[in-house]
Write a protein that holds these residues in place. Structure first.
Motif, PDB file in Angstrom:
ATOM      1  N   PRO A 228      -0.558   5.790  -8.081  1.00  0.00           N
ATOM      2  CA  PRO A 228       0.364   5.792  -9.218  1.00  0.00           C
ATOM      3  C   PRO A 228       0.033   6.879 -10.239  1.00  0.00           C
ATOM      4  N   SER A 229       1.049   7.589 -10.639  1.00  0.00           N
ATOM      5  CA  SER A 229       0.871   8.629 -11.651  1.00  0.00           C
ATOM      6  C   SER A 229       0.679   7.996 -13.025  1.00  0.00           C
ATOM      7  N   ARG A 230      -0.077   8.674 -13.875  1.00  0.00           N
ATOM      8  CA  ARG A 230      -0.222   8.253 -15.266  1.00  0.00           C
ATOM      9  C   ARG A 230       0.638   9.110 -16.184  1.00  0.00           C
TER      10      ARG A 230
ATOM     11  N   GLY B 272       0.799  -1.212   0.000  1.00  0.00           N
ATOM     12  CA  GLY B 272       0.000   0.000   0.000  1.00  0.00           C
ATOM     13  C   GLY B 272       0.830   1.259   0.000  1.00  0.00           C
ATOM     14  N   TYR B 273       1.944   1.222   0.698  1.00  0.00           N
ATOM     15  CA  TYR B 273       2.816   2.389   0.795  1.00  0.00           C
ATOM     16  C   TYR B 273       3.789   2.490  -0.377  1.00  0.00           C
ATOM     17  N   MET B 274       4.209   1.348  -0.903  1.00  0.00           N
ATOM     18  CA  MET B 274       5.268   1.350  -1.910  1.00  0.00           C
ATOM     19  C   MET B 274       4.754   1.163  -3.334  1.00  0.00           C
ATOM     20  N   VAL B 275       3.933   0.164  -3.543  1.00  0.00           N
ATOM     21  CA  VAL B 275       3.481  -0.144  -4.901  1.00  0.00           C
ATOM     22  C   VAL B 275       2.558   0.960  -5.426  1.00  0.00           C
ATOM     23  N   GLY B 276       1.640   1.413  -4.583  1.00  0.00           N
ATOM     24  CA  GLY B 276       0.683   2.422  -5.026  1.00  0.00           C
ATOM     25  C   GLY B 276       1.339   3.681  -5.544  1.00  0.00           C
ATOM     26  N   GLY B 277       2.402   4.112  -4.914  1.00  0.00           N
ATOM     27  CA  GLY B 277       3.099   5.323  -5.340  1.00  0.00           C
ATOM     28  C   GLY B 277       4.268   5.070  -6.248  1.00  0.00           C
ATOM     29  N   LEU B 278       4.353   3.859  -6.818  1.00  0.00           N
ATOM     30  CA  LEU B 278       5.477   3.467  -7.684  1.00  0.00           C
ATOM     31  C   LEU B 278       6.812   3.687  -6.978  1.00  0.00           C
ATOM     32  N   CYS B 279       6.788   3.417  -5.653  1.00  0.00           N
ATOM     33  CA  CYS B 279       7.972   3.434  -4.788  1.00  0.00           C
ATOM     34  C   CYS B 279       8.464   4.849  -4.445  1.00  0.00           C
ATOM     35  N   GLN B 280       7.698   5.859  -4.750  1.00  0.00           N
ATOM     36  CA  GLN B 280       8.116   7.240  -4.488  1.00  0.00           C
ATOM     37  C   GLN B 280       7.610   7.724  -3.134  1.00  0.00           C
ATOM     38  N   PRO B 281       8.482   8.257  -2.293  1.00  0.00           N
ATOM     39  CA  PRO B 281       8.063   8.786  -0.990  1.00  0.00           C
ATOM     40  C   PRO B 281       7.012   9.872  -1.162  1.00  0.00           C
ATOM     41  N   GLY B 282       5.994   9.831  -0.295  1.00  0.00           N
ATOM     42  CA  GLY B 282       4.957  10.845  -0.336  1.00  0.00           C
ATOM     43  C   GLY B 282       3.883  10.603  -1.370  1.00  0.00           C
ATOM     44  N   HIS B 283       3.946   9.472  -2.063  1.00  0.00           N
ATOM     45  CA  HIS B 283       2.938   9.131  -3.073  1.00  0.00           C
ATOM     46  C   HIS B 283       2.309   7.780  -2.710  1.00  0.00           C
ATOM     47  N   ILE B 284       0.989   7.717  -2.776  1.00  0.00           N
ATOM     48  CA  ILE B 284       0.320   6.430  -2.545  1.00  0.00           C
ATOM     49  C   ILE B 284      -0.604   6.054  -3.705  1.00  0.00           C
TER      50      ILE B 284
ATOM     51  N   LEU C 272      -0.238  -1.881 -17.821  1.00  0.00           N
ATOM     52  CA  LEU C 272      -1.665  -1.843 -17.491  1.00  0.00           C
ATOM     53  C   LEU C 272      -2.364  -0.629 -18.095  1.00  0.00           C
ATOM     54  N   ILE C 273      -1.684   0.526 -18.075  1.00  0.00           N
ATOM     55  CA  ILE C 273      -2.324   1.745 -18.584  1.00  0.00           C
ATOM     56  C   ILE C 273      -2.003   1.981 -20.058  1.00  0.00           C
ATOM     57  N   ARG C 274      -1.174   1.099 -20.629  1.00  0.00           N
ATOM     58  CA  ARG C 274      -0.794   1.176 -22.035  1.00  0.00           C
ATOM     59  C   ARG C 274      -0.212   2.545 -22.391  1.00  0.00           C
ATOM     60  N   LYS C 275       0.682   2.972 -21.536  1.00  0.00           N
ATOM     61  CA  LYS C 275       1.307   4.272 -21.732  1.00  0.00           C
ATOM     62  C   LYS C 275       2.657   4.289 -21.037  1.00  0.00           C
ATOM     63  N   GLU C 276       3.642   4.889 -21.656  1.00  0.00           N
ATOM     64  CA  GLU C 276       4.959   5.000 -21.034  1.00  0.00           C
ATOM     65  C   GLU C 276       5.043   6.300 -20.244  1.00  0.00           C
ATOM     66  N   LEU C 277       5.482   6.196 -19.011  1.00  0.00           N
ATOM     67  CA  LEU C 277       5.614   7.376 -18.167  1.00  0.00           C
ATOM     68  C   LEU C 277       6.893   8.136 -18.494  1.00  0.00           C
ATOM     69  N   GLN C 278       6.849   9.445 -18.281  1.00  0.00           N
ATOM     70  CA  GLN C 278       8.066  10.243 -18.390  1.00  0.00           C
ATOM     71  C   GLN C 278       8.918   9.965 -17.166  1.00  0.00           C
ATOM     72  N   LYS C 279      10.177   9.627 -17.377  1.00  0.00           N
ATOM     73  CA  LYS C 279      11.039   9.206 -16.268  1.00  0.00           C
ATOM     74  C   LYS C 279      12.179  10.186 -16.044  1.00  0.00           C
ATOM     75  N   SER C 280      12.422  10.465 -14.767  1.00  0.00           N
ATOM     76  CA  SER C 280      13.608  11.215 -14.368  1.00  0.00           C
ATOM     77  C   SER C 280      14.342  10.363 -13.345  1.00  0.00           C
ATOM     78  N   SER C 281      15.584  10.713 -13.064  1.00  0.00           N
ATOM     79  CA  SER C 281      16.390   9.902 -12.156  1.00  0.00           C
ATOM     80  C   SER C 281      16.987  10.762 -11.058  1.00  0.00           C
ATOM     81  N   LEU C 282      17.031  10.177  -9.855  1.00  0.00           N
ATOM     82  CA  LEU C 282      17.606  10.861  -8.703  1.00  0.00           C
ATOM     83  C   LEU C 282      18.857  10.097  -8.282  1.00  0.00           C
ATOM     84  N   SER C 283      19.993  10.751  -8.372  1.00  0.00           N
ATOM     85  CA  SER C 283      21.229  10.073  -7.981  1.00  0.00           C
ATOM     86  C   SER C 283      21.256   9.865  -6.472  1.00  0.00           C
TER      87      SER C 283
END
Length: 313
Positions: A177-179, A163-175, A239-250
């Motif tokens: 998933p972004s589209r 619930g804490y990790m998968v829902g927010g795609l592992c991002q802190p403060g998110h529960i 599942l959403i048939r769409k690629e998310l825009q990705k950024s990376s945090l070192s």
């Protein structure tokens, strides 16, 4: 057929506690829930306790401020599971569990105690950075008290709550998933382990009468859910048939952001740091002093991450 143990759940109105009550009842255990007078007029908790009663659980009054009441509650059961929330102030949570350990010693009848852990195995986190290591150190204080007292135990390492990790795609403060976009930790390829909270409760209750897990750590490592952040994101994209825009945090960028937060947030972010940059949940083999839940209990049809994500569609 051996009789099932009588179970007392402490913290039964909490996030995991209510699931433990449900699982205990479903698996046929005589189930007691500690009703603490300290809940006062918290109507939601009162109603939840009453719903447990309707389902067949027994409410037993006991307070951490009344040692005798705790001992009397413990004398009614064989097994104690503590699910006190980790959001408590550090010293408060240690104090409550140490009081419970003292009561268990006094009662003298408890066949097994499962303390409030359910996350990363603290015994493997001796090199964790400050300030997050405080939560691991605290759990080791409780473990030492349990083992010094000779109390039979099982420690449950449930890894990442879905619930804490998968829902927010592992991002802190998110529960949820972004589209649109997602921030990856580094390259996003470090493996983690995600477990549905109801499955955590199911496995936990299954272990309490199992001699294989006595005085051992039970690791919850469902094979299909040992995934990297990038793989979790990929399942969502499929599942959403769409690629998310990705950024990376070192790693250094993450640490810099963490240092700017309040103390409590830093503690939580330290866990993310070790999980997603150092792969602390999946970079070791389980030893002889431990068991793996899905291997012991193959009858449990655990929720896979892909199926867990479908609820957000």
């Amino acid at each position: 057929m051996a009789l099932k143990s009588k179970v007392l759940i402490v913290g039964g109105t909490g996030y995991l506690g209510k699931r433990l009550v449900k699982a205990s009842l479903e698996q046929g255990h005589e189930t007691y829930v500690l009703q603490r007078p300290e809940i006062g007029v918290d109507i939601e908790k009162v109603q939840l306790l009453l719903s447990f009663k309707k389902q067949g659980a027994r409410l037993v009054i006991g307070s951490f401020n009344d040692h005798r009441s705790l001992v009397e509650a413990l004398k009614l059961v064989d097994v104690v599971i503590c699910a006190i929330s980790g959001v408590h102030i550090r010293s408060h949570q240690i104090l409550l569990q140490l009081k419970l350990v003292d009561a268990i010693k006094k009662a003298g009848n408890i066949k097994r105690f499962l303390p409030s852990e359910f996350g990363t195995d603290p015994a493997r986190m001796t090199d964790a950075i400050e300030p997050g290591r405080v939560s691991f150190d605290d759990k080791m204080v409780i473990r030492k008290a349990i083992e010094d007292a000779g109390i039979p135990f099982t420690y449950v390492s449930a890894n990442c709550f879905a619930g804490y990790m998968v829902g927010g795609l592992c991002q802190p403060g998110h529960i949820l998933p972004s589209r649109e976009s997602v921030t990856l930790f580094g390259d996003g390829n470090k493996k983690s382990i995600f477990v549905d909270e109801d499955d955590i409760a199911t496995y936990t209750i299954k272990t309490i009468d199992d001699p294989h897990t006595l005085n051992k750590t039970l690791y919850l490592r469902p094979p299909a859910n040992i995934l990297s952040q990038r793989e979790v994101v990929g399942l969502w994209e499929k599942l959403i048939r769409k690629e998310l825009q990705k950024s990376s945090l070192s790693e250094q960028e993450f640490l810099n952001i963490m240092k700017e937060q309040e103390y409590a947030e830093q503690v939580g972010l330290t866990h993310y740091y070790h999980v997603f940059y150092h792969e602390c949940l999946a970079n070791f083999e389980i030893g002889k002093d431990a068991e793996e839940a899905s291997a012991l209990y193959p009858d449990v049809k655990y929720v896979k991450v892909e199926d867990y994500l479908k609820q957000y569609l």
